[in-house]
Design a protein around this motif. Sequence first.
Motif, PDB file in Angstrom:
ATOM      1  N   ALA A  55       0.867  -1.179   0.000  1.00 51.56           N
ATOM      2  CA  ALA A  55       0.000   0.000   0.000  1.00 51.56           C
ATOM      3  C   ALA A  55       0.902   1.227   0.000  1.00 51.56           C
ATOM      4  O   ALA A  55       1.630   1.469   0.964  1.00 51.56           O
ATOM      5  CB  ALA A  55      -0.905  -0.014   1.227  1.00 51.56           C
ATOM      6  N   SER A  79      -2.622   0.541  -4.163  1.00 55.44           N
ATOM      7  CA  SER A  79      -1.701  -0.544  -3.863  1.00 55.44           C
ATOM      8  C   SER A  79      -0.909  -0.880  -5.121  1.00 55.44           C
ATOM      9  O   SER A  79      -1.374  -0.684  -6.248  1.00 55.44           O
ATOM     10  CB  SER A  79      -2.442  -1.768  -3.319  1.00 55.44           C
ATOM     11  N   GLU A 120      -7.519   1.340  -4.276  1.00 53.88           N
ATOM     12  CA  GLU A 120      -7.998   0.442  -3.220  1.00 53.88           C
ATOM     13  C   GLU A 120      -9.493   0.584  -2.984  1.00 53.88           C
ATOM     14  O   GLU A 120     -10.128  -0.312  -2.444  1.00 53.88           O
ATOM     15  CB  GLU A 120      -7.207   0.709  -1.932  1.00 53.88           C
TER      16      GLU A 120
END
Length: 312
Positions: A152, A164, A195
């Motif tokens: 991340a 990510s 994400e």
Amino acid sequence: MTNPASLFTMRAIILGSAAGGGVPQWNCGCPNCTAARNGGRARTQSSVAVSADGARWILLNASPDLRTQLAAHRPLWPSGPRGTPVGAVVLTDGEIDHTLGLLLLRESAAPLPVYAPAGVAALLGDQWPLYRVLSAYAGVEPRVLPEGGAVALADAVGAPLGISCRAAAVARRPPRYARATGAATFDVGLRLTDERTGGTLAYVPTAGALDDAVRSVAAGADVLLFDGTFWSDDELRTAGVGGDAPGAREMGHLPVGGPGGSLELLPRLGAKRVVLVHINNTNPILCRSSAERARVEAAGIVVGEDAMEFEL
Ligand code: MLT
Ligand code: MN
Ligand code: ZN
């Protein structure tokens, strides 16, 4: 109240679409460079900016043209007397055209997080000592890109940037300046995922083959930005820029054209859109009226341009 970030989907901007040297290259009089000097379209060197929220951006590679590239895009301007929306840099390799721009970020107020494959981080601490030089300025915070797993991406204080990143080692060779090096990863392709929305950008600016690593990065991506350096293996030689110039494959770039070239294979990777980047100034696809350009377009593949933007 609506949170503007929630309306935002991942966005990518091609900051520079050219390979090392740019278009025109300072010492090149090939037809593409000549056309660019005479009112044609110029191209800066290879880099992409990506953001999940429109406010904080990640640079994918740091080109020697970074200063001009940051000035050309309002979202990358500072919002106060000092500061930057750039939260982190991710390097796909240790080549000069993808790393020299780090020097241009030396005025940063805080050490800049720089994600890189382990082999590249080692080079930048030693043989191409950008990290050491920069340590006398703002410094960088080297972060090694893990192989296989996703990371991340986060800014200097560790705040997540909403994206990510999974890196896969692609077929290449270490940079020319690298003296005998141990086994390490020097070139990766990236799969960047928003994400929140799942939007996916695959970024593979240098690849010597369309192998499993590239497939794993590209499968199902909303956009694939892929190595468009050379049309043919002997392009540098036939462009008259040096009889002993290396071939495309020798340099670790799968040519776009010819048998086994990427043009045959790219449409089968399952990416929704395919865009060529890191295009060398000798590549005939840069000429809008060329037969090679027509073949790329007929395959549904886009020739990347500086400032092209994508919503993912
Ligand atoms: C490459 O992409 O192959 C390198 O950037 C070439 C170079 O400039 O040495
Ligand atoms: Mn390059
Ligand atoms: Zn040229």
